[in-house]
Design a protein around this motif. Structure first.
Motif, PDB file in Angstrom:
ATOM      1  N   UNK A 512       0.823  -1.216   0.000  1.00  0.00           N
ATOM      2  CA  UNK A 512       0.000   0.000   0.000  1.00  0.00           C
ATOM      3  C   UNK A 512       0.852   1.258   0.000  1.00  0.00           C
ATOM      4  N   UNK A 513       1.871   1.296   0.849  1.00  0.00           N
ATOM      5  CA  UNK A 513       2.722   2.497   0.931  1.00  0.00           C
ATOM      6  C   UNK A 513       3.466   2.720  -0.376  1.00  0.00           C
ATOM      7  N   UNK A 562      -9.412   1.710   1.865  1.00  0.00           N
ATOM      8  CA  UNK A 562      -8.256   1.006   2.424  1.00  0.00           C
ATOM      9  C   UNK A 562      -8.523   0.621   3.874  1.00  0.00           C
ATOM     10  N   UNK A 563      -9.236   1.463   4.609  1.00  0.00           N
ATOM     11  CA  UNK A 563      -9.603   1.139   5.992  1.00  0.00           C
ATOM     12  C   UNK A 563     -10.517  -0.087   6.023  1.00  0.00           C
ATOM     13  N   UNK A 564     -11.370  -0.208   5.006  1.00  0.00           N
ATOM     14  CA  UNK A 564     -12.244  -1.385   4.938  1.00  0.00           C
ATOM     15  C   UNK A 564     -11.413  -2.655   4.729  1.00  0.00           C
ATOM     16  N   UNK A 728      -2.668 -22.547  -8.771  1.00  0.00           N
ATOM     17  CA  UNK A 728      -2.477 -22.250  -7.350  1.00  0.00           C
ATOM     18  C   UNK A 728      -3.038 -20.861  -7.106  1.00  0.00           C
ATOM     19  N   UNK A 729      -3.830 -20.693  -6.059  1.00  0.00           N
ATOM     20  CA  UNK A 729      -4.482 -19.414  -5.772  1.00  0.00           C
ATOM     21  C   UNK A 729      -3.742 -18.703  -4.650  1.00  0.00           C
ATOM     22  N   UNK A 730      -3.412 -17.413  -4.876  1.00  0.00           N
ATOM     23  CA  UNK A 730      -2.799 -16.592  -3.822  1.00  0.00           C
ATOM     24  C   UNK A 730      -3.816 -15.570  -3.335  1.00  0.00           C
ATOM     25  N   UNK A 731      -3.802 -15.323  -2.021  1.00  0.00           N
ATOM     26  CA  UNK A 731      -4.869 -14.545  -1.391  1.00  0.00           C
ATOM     27  C   UNK A 731      -4.282 -13.430  -0.531  1.00  0.00           C
ATOM     28  N   UNK A 732      -4.806 -12.216  -0.690  1.00  0.00           N
ATOM     29  CA  UNK A 732      -4.522 -11.112   0.247  1.00  0.00           C
ATOM     30  C   UNK A 732      -5.804 -10.318   0.421  1.00  0.00           C
ATOM     31  N   UNK A 733      -5.738  -9.218   1.130  1.00  0.00           N
ATOM     32  CA  UNK A 733      -6.962  -8.477   1.437  1.00  0.00           C
ATOM     33  C   UNK A 733      -7.591  -7.851   0.208  1.00  0.00           C
ATOM     34  N   UNK A 734      -6.780  -7.413  -0.747  1.00  0.00           N
ATOM     35  CA  UNK A 734      -7.302  -6.700  -1.911  1.00  0.00           C
ATOM     36  C   UNK A 734      -7.238  -7.506  -3.197  1.00  0.00           C
TER      37      UNK A 734
END
Length: 944
Positions: A512-513, A562-564, A728-734
């Motif tokens: 994010x930064x 982004x807070x969500x 193969x699935x990669x996962x993060x918040x966004x």
């Protein structure tokens, strides 16, 4: 008074006046006696006694039980120099005790000469070490580099012993050892230990204190994990290397001098982990290879050495099967020689337990190994050339004698702080005296062994530092920020986060930064996500705190969306209350039908959370219901119960039990052995919910396409498996940023060992499960990776696993195992031998040796008649069922007929032909009621 001193004074007081005859007669103090008298936990007493033996303050007298006496009462030679069995007592004087620790040889050979690899992979390193020792006038400082467990401490000890043997260092001295990691969280205290401190230099410094440099004057100082020494400490140390002088912390006037040879060690790259000015002061850099980079011959020799050490410790001959050695070699995936040593100790402990009645020998076979170590044989088998090379150095049986000359470090980070064999022997004797049978004694002690070793290695060098690999991709500033956020969040939310919080949050923040600085920030709102976070108001408040934190530290405006995402990330990383596995109950009509299936499965998979409920025909449904109710209470660990039944009233129990007991229960009828096996496998290998297990079993189609229909005109009768590309699935918040980093990491790892196309797909936490299901419609998903685990039944790789040094091995295992995962559990089994063993154990009126060939022929008759070849899972299920049928016929206890079987059943002729064979050979007639249920076995497979 310290605990060790208290124990020493007690031993000294009670044994220093013992005579030789009294000791021969069996006097001396046991660990248990000391523990009871001083009211100290037995394991702690054992640990301190062993330390006192190493310090040569007390003497250990071998025997059962082991006894301890003060060293002053043993000044004569031992009564016996060879121990015939662990029950025979013998005295061990100082000379014998030292001979165990160091090789004594008239030819003046040093440890370097005996070191495995001295003429191979370690030859150059040994020459470097000798050059460092002899370089005029005072030798050269050295840096040993190598992965965790590669033998850096052992090599440093070899350098020290060599220096003593060549009179470079006084032979009466001992090397000064200091691990910088022990105080890495307190740099001030770390440097105080190393350089000393002046009175008042910091709070608590009430007097002047010398450091290790003073203690190591005219000696050698070994600094392990030197990269943990802070930059200011490195600067002070390289100043000392240049000038031979240093100052205590807080002392600005007095400069001290010392003549110290320094050996440093690190697992890190010196160019990135140490100051360049510091590295330049160390002219000799010794690189040690990892275990798997060493030649096959050396790896086999290392296994033999470690087994010899255990043979000496047990004082018995150790005999090891060839496949056990191969499994031990293949089990080393990340911990090098240290990991190998722990695996050898675990194998020897189990072998010792199983050989308690044999006073001369410990036999170690594959069954003595844990499943993880057994998998080492599979890992090795995947590398055919390497396996063949290793086989050249092995015999069918490896024999290690207890009198072999071996070297044991007096202080070794991988040495257990307790005598494992003493614990096993004492506990076995205690349980036997209480009347516990041999099988239960083994179960008790096996659990004990695993707990002891697991707790020890969890807190020692096989526990890896999560930050090491993370620093390669995330700035230290971000890691520090993440730690601050975690502390703040846990205090506000009053709950803890998972261990992967550091990885997940720091990767997200870093991404994010970076995007913010580049002006690429997502500001588009998501109504669905906005509605979702209304359920997590406290986590949202923490997200706003993080927003303010980032704004203050980086002057970056954090958008609302982004807070969500931060809110959902916090929710996904929350540490859940641990619940147990799904329980399994198998209930079926007949005296032993359910028991038969459960026994097969427990033999194959060693599962614990499974119970069988047999329903003889004379038993009332009310009584059976009570038995199933009791079984639910036994296997329910908080995650629900899977009820596998055959037919009739048993199919109605689930809903009633769920209402009365308030326990989630799912029922599957027409149970077969393969269904029970698959249920147990899924539950033991996957972190799955009851609903997930139930859904997969509803569609379970066996372990292979064992039914073929060569004469069928219906195309629908043939199951056609369409090809799906692998993913193969990669996962993060966004689904962006961090997931892309994870994706790149997975692709890099895949590229190192496989040419096959495997797509890596990045997704968001939002609607994660539904997105995964959509992907699964088009792709064969091998695994998932990232901050959260979806509900799909595939392995999940955490961020730590991916970014640690053993990430390649982990993902390689996942990909390769996916190719034959379904078949591997069953197809490798000797089915006929398994069935014979089962018959002998669980049937009363059947002779397994005579019956197994008839049952096997029964299956073959049906195969020939139908022109089909059954897989092992179907054979097991069919043979076990027919065995139950024959015992019911013998007892005149056959099942009642529920309905007529269909005369046009595809398998009727084949079954009748097989039944005729049974009548001819055994004079037993299988009634129509039993034929109905035999046909149901095949009907079930046709339905699937």
């Amino acid at each position: 008074m310290k605990r060790k001193d208290l124990i020493y004074h007690y031993v000294k007081k009670n044994t220093e006046r013992l005579t030789k005859e009294e000791i021969e007669f069996g006097n001396g103090l046991t660990t248990l006696e000391i523990a009871e008298e001083l009211d100290i936990i037995r394991n702690n007493v054992s640990k301190e006694l062993n330390e006192l033996v190493r310090e040569e303050k007390i003497i250990k007298i071998s025997g059962r039980p082991v006894r301890y006496v003060d060293k002053t009462c043993l000044v004569w030679k031992p009564l016996t120099t060879k121990v015939k069995s662990y029950k025979e007592r013998t005295l061990v004087d100082e000379k014998k005790d030292k001979s165990i620790k160091k090789i004594k040889n008239k030819s003046d050979k040093t440890l370097f000469d005996y070191m495995i690899g001295s003429n191979g992979s370690l030859k150059n390193q040994m020459e470097q070490a000798k050059a460092a020792i002899f370089y005029p006038p005072k030798g050269l400082n050295s840096l040993i580099i190598g992965p965790t467990g590669s033998g850096k401490t052992f090599f440093a000890n070899a350098m020290y012993e060599y220096s003593q043997s060549k009179s470079v260092i006084d032979q009466t001295k001992s090397m000064i050892i200091f691990n910088c990691a022990d105080y890495s969280q307190n740099p001030q205290l770390l440097m105080s230990h190393l350089f000393g401190h002046a009175k008042g230099s910091y709070t608590g410094a009430t007097e002047d204190k010398d450091g290790l440099l003073v203690k190591a004057d005219k000696n050698m100082l070994f600094l392990d994990e030197i990269h943990r020494l802070p930059p200011e400490g490195q600067e002070m140390l390289f100043y000392f290397m240049d000038n031979g002088t240093f100052q205590r912390m807080g002392d600005t006037e007095e400069r001290l001098t010392a003549n110290v040879r320094i050996i440093c060690a690190t697992t890190e790259d010196p160019d990135s982990a140490l100051l360049k000015t510091f590295v330049r002061r160390i002219p000799i850099t010794i690189q040690l290879p990892s275990f798997n980079d060493r030649p096959a011959k050396e790896r086999v020799q290392l296994v033999k050495l470690l087994l010899s050490i255990e043979a000496k410790r047990i004082n018995k001959r150790i005999v090891v099967d060839e496949n056990v050695v191969k499994a031990l070699l293949g089990s080393v995936t990340y911990g090098n020689v240290g990991q190998l040593k722990s695996n050898v100790q675990l194998a020897c402990a189990k072998g010792f337990l199983n050989s308690m009645d044999n006073h001369n020998e410990v036999l170690i076979v594959m069954d003595d190994l844990t499943p993880i170590i057994q998998d080492g044989l599979i890992n090795l088998a995947k590398h055919r050339e390497e396996l063949n090379e290793i086989s050249n150095y092995l015999e069918p049986r490896l024999i290690l004698q207890p009198d072999n000359s071996v070297y044991i470090l007096e202080k070794d980070a991988y040495e257990l702080p307790f005598n494992l064999y003493e614990i096993i022997g004492d506990k076995a004797a205690l349980l036997k005296a209480e009347g516990v049978n041999a099988e239960n004694i083994e179960n008790f002690i096996t659990t004990d062994i695993n707990l002891h070793l697991k707790s020890f290695y969890k807190t020692n060098k096989l526990n890896f530092d999560n930050e090491k690999s993370l620093k390669d991709i995330v700035d230290q500033e971000i890691i520090t920020l993440t730690k601050e956020i975690r502390a703040m969040a846990e205090e506000y939310l009053n709950y803890h986060f998972k261990d992967n919080f550091l990885y997940a949050m720091s990767l997200h923040l870093s991404s994010f930064i970076k995007r913010s600085k580049e002006g690429v920030v997502q500001t588009k709102t998501n109504k669905e996500l906005e509605n979702l976070i209304s359920s997590y108001k406290k986590e949202y408040s923490v997200a706003l705190m993080i927003k303010d934190h980032i704004k203050t530290k980086y002057q970056i405006i954090v958008p609302e969306v982004e807070c969500w995402y931060l809110t959902m990330l916090l929710v996904s990383l929350r540490e859940q209350n641990l619940i147990g596995q799904v329980g399994i109950i198998v209930a079926a009509h007949g005296r032993s039908t359910a028991t038969s299936m459960v026994q097969v499965v427990t033999k194959l998979l060693n599962v614990q959370n499974i119970v069988a409920v047999d329903m003889p025909l004379e038993m009332s449904p009310h009584r059976v219901y009570s038995m199933v109710q009791e079984a639910v209470q036994r296997v329910n660990e908080g995650n629900g119960v899977l009820l596998l039944v055959d037919m009739g009233s048993l199919t109605t129990f689930g809903n009633k039990l769920m209402r009365e007991m308030d326990v989630p229960i799912k029922t599957i009828d027409m149970v077969t052995t393969p269904v029970v096996l698959e249920a147990a496998r899924k539950i033991s290998l996957m972190d799955s919910s009851l609903d997930e297990i139930y859904d997969t079993l509803k569609n379970f189609r066996g372990y292979s396409n064992f039914l073929e229909y060569p004469h069928s005109s219906k195309e629908d009768d043939v199951t056609i498996k369409t090809y799906q590309p692998k993913a193969i699935i990669t996962i993060c918040s966004t689904g962006e940023g961090t997931a892309v980093i994870i994706k790149q990491r997975v692709e890099e790892l895949l590229a190192t060992f496989i040419d096959e196309d495997i797509e890596v797909i990045s997704i968001s936490l939002l609607d994660m499960d539904s997105t995964v299901k959509k992907i699964a419609e088009k792709y064969h998903i091998l695994a998932t990776a990232g901050v959260s685990k979806p509900t799909i039944q595939v392995p999940h790789l955490s961020l730590e696993e991916l970014f640690q040094s053993f990430g390649k091995e982990r993902i390689k295992q996942v990909v390769l195992d996916s190719q034959d995962e379904e078949l591997s559990l069953v197809e490798s089994i000797d089915t006929k031998e398994l069935c014979e063993d089962y018959l002998g154990t669980y049937f009363t009126f059947l002779n397994p040796k005579k019956l197994i060939s008839i049952l096997w022929e029964y299956s073959e008759i049906i195969e020939v008649n139908r022109k089909q070849s059954f897989c092992n899972s179907l054979k097991i299920g069919l043979i076990m069922h027919i065995a139950g049928v024959l015992e019911r016929v013998l007892l005149n206890d056959t099942l009642s007929l529920q309905e007529e079987y269909q005369e046009d059943n595809l398998y009727l002729d084949a079954v009748l032909e097989a039944n005729a064979m049974v009548k001819t050979k055994l004079n037993l007639v299988i009634p129509d009621s039993e034929i109905f249920y035999i046909l149901k076995i095949f009907d079930k497979q046709l339905e699937e």
